[in-house]
Design a protein around this motif. Structure first.
Motif, PDB file in Angstrom:
ATOM      1  N   ASN A   1      -4.604 -43.386  -6.485  1.00 21.36           N
ATOM      2  CA  ASN A   1      -4.170 -44.202  -7.643  1.00 21.36           C
ATOM      3  C   ASN A   1      -5.320 -44.970  -8.459  1.00 21.36           C
ATOM      4  O   ASN A   1      -5.145 -45.756  -8.953  1.00 21.36           O
ATOM      5  N   LEU A   2      -6.551 -44.524  -8.484  1.00 16.58           N
ATOM      6  CA  LEU A   2      -7.458 -45.231  -9.013  1.00 16.58           C
ATOM      7  C   LEU A   2      -7.530 -45.182 -10.647  1.00 16.58           C
ATOM      8  O   LEU A   2      -7.168 -44.043 -10.878  1.00 16.58           O
TER       9      LEU A   2
ATOM     10  N   LEU B   1     -16.789 -43.952 -11.845  1.00 13.93           N
ATOM     11  CA  LEU B   1     -16.126 -43.875 -10.695  1.00 13.93           C
ATOM     12  C   LEU B   1     -17.077 -43.959  -9.448  1.00 13.93           C
ATOM     13  O   LEU B   1     -16.610 -44.439  -8.375  1.00 13.93           O
ATOM     14  N   LEU B   2     -18.164 -43.209  -9.570  1.00 12.97           N
ATOM     15  CA  LEU B   2     -19.256 -43.398  -8.184  1.00 12.97           C
ATOM     16  C   LEU B   2     -19.600 -44.988  -7.902  1.00 12.97           C
ATOM     17  O   LEU B   2     -19.640 -45.413  -6.754  1.00 12.97           O
TER      18      LEU B   2
ATOM     19  N   LEU C   1     -19.526 -51.188  -6.113  1.00 13.17           N
ATOM     20  CA  LEU C   1     -20.244 -52.126  -7.065  1.00 13.17           C
ATOM     21  C   LEU C   1     -19.363 -52.472  -8.456  1.00 13.17           C
ATOM     22  O   LEU C   1     -19.914 -53.436  -8.910  1.00 13.17           O
ATOM     23  N   SER C   2     -18.255 -51.666  -8.455  1.00  7.04           N
ATOM     24  CA  SER C   2     -17.732 -52.174  -9.552  1.00  7.04           C
ATOM     25  C   SER C   2     -15.970 -51.896  -9.091  1.00  7.04           C
ATOM     26  O   SER C   2     -15.665 -51.325  -8.403  1.00  7.04           O
ATOM     27  N   PRO C   3     -15.364 -53.149  -9.634  1.00  7.80           N
ATOM     28  CA  PRO C   3     -13.872 -53.213  -9.128  1.00  7.80           C
ATOM     29  C   PRO C   3     -12.826 -51.907  -9.816  1.00  7.80           C
ATOM     30  O   PRO C   3     -13.328 -52.056 -11.219  1.00  7.80           O
ATOM     31  N   PRO C   4     -12.138 -51.200  -9.452  1.00  7.44           N
ATOM     32  CA  PRO C   4     -11.050 -50.467 -10.180  1.00  7.44           C
ATOM     33  C   PRO C   4     -10.016 -51.485 -10.973  1.00  7.44           C
ATOM     34  O   PRO C   4      -9.736 -52.448 -10.460  1.00  7.44           O
TER      35      PRO C   4
ATOM     36  N   ARG D   1     -11.662 -52.949   0.934  1.00  7.46           N
ATOM     37  CA  ARG D   1     -11.888 -54.035   0.771  1.00  7.46           C
ATOM     38  C   ARG D   1     -11.382 -55.195   2.036  1.00  7.46           C
ATOM     39  O   ARG D   1     -12.045 -56.107   2.091  1.00  7.46           O
ATOM     40  N   LYS D   2     -10.913 -54.419   3.001  1.00  9.59           N
ATOM     41  CA  LYS D   2     -10.560 -55.415   4.110  1.00  9.59           C
ATOM     42  C   LYS D   2     -11.793 -55.078   5.371  1.00  9.59           C
ATOM     43  O   LYS D   2     -11.723 -55.656   6.090  1.00  9.59           O
TER      44      LYS D   2
END
Length: 215
Positions: free
Chosen positions: A17-18, A54-55, A61-64, A77-78
């Protein structure tokens, strides 16, 4: 290289679900995929569809805007540190230091990603076709030669997952053939690859495709 066991419910690497939003514009949403050892995923889409975004999200490097990324069935994340140990990322830019020589650039990589045994860096550069250029500033080399320095990092890092943004850029015919062989050998050993490429992949193995225009 020893690979982690697969989750019962997910691939070794997966996303659910990105969604990606840039400048108040939704580039893609509800994007799902999973990847297992030996698989390659070719990300396609029109210019501006969010391929590089997306990559960068997959690498952390970037948050969705929303959604979750999993490694071995657990949220990245964990378990970010454990995931990054298994990841090699080469962005659209070569990411090398122009004032350093090819040897010095690779030595810097080893400081950031220490190897179990000290590799022969001159041998690595010979393998990527840079023999005779080991001790000249990288800025004096052609774009294709600088790209080969960047790709040489793949030979130094013990990474299961390679995420590559346009890795064929600036390579000549011989360079593209060498890179395609490198990708195939990584897959045959159980590695995984996610990449973008305008170049037509000529892999001897099946290539899965993900078109962002569909999201």
């Amino acid at each position: 290289m020893e690979y982690p066991k697969l989750s019962k419910n997910k691939g070794l690497f997966s996303a659910e679900n990105l969604e990606c939003i840039r400048n108040d514009r939704v580039l893609f949403s509800r994007l799902d995929f999973s990847l297992d050892p030996g698989e390659i995923l070719h990300v396609e889409g029109e210019n501006g569809s969010g391929k590089t975004s997306l990559l960068r999200i997959l690498c952390g490097l970037s948050p969705p805007a929303s959604g979750e990324i999993y490694w071995q069935g657990e949220s990245v994340r964990k378990n970010r540190g454990r995931f990054l140990e298994k990841l090699a990322y080469i962005g659209h830019q070569a990411g090398i230091k122009g004032d350093l020589t090819p040897l010095e650039n690779l030595a810097l990589v080893l400081k950031l990603h220490p190897a179990d045994s000290e590799p022969d860096l001159s041998e690595v550069l010979t393998h990527v076709g840079l023999q005779g250029h080991e001790d000249v500033p990288a800025r004096t080399l052609s774009a294709g030669q600088r790209q080969r320095i960047a790709l040489a990092r793949l030979l130094l890092q013990k990474a299961v997952l390679w995420i590559l943004d346009e890795p064929f850029t600036s390579l000549d015919v011989q360079g593209r053939a060498w890179l395609q062989d490198l990708l195939d050998r990584h897959l045959k050993k159980g590695g995984m690859i996610i990449l973008t490429a305008h170049h037509l992949l000529e892999s001897s193995l099946p290539v899965r495709k993900l078109c962002l225009n569909d999201y």
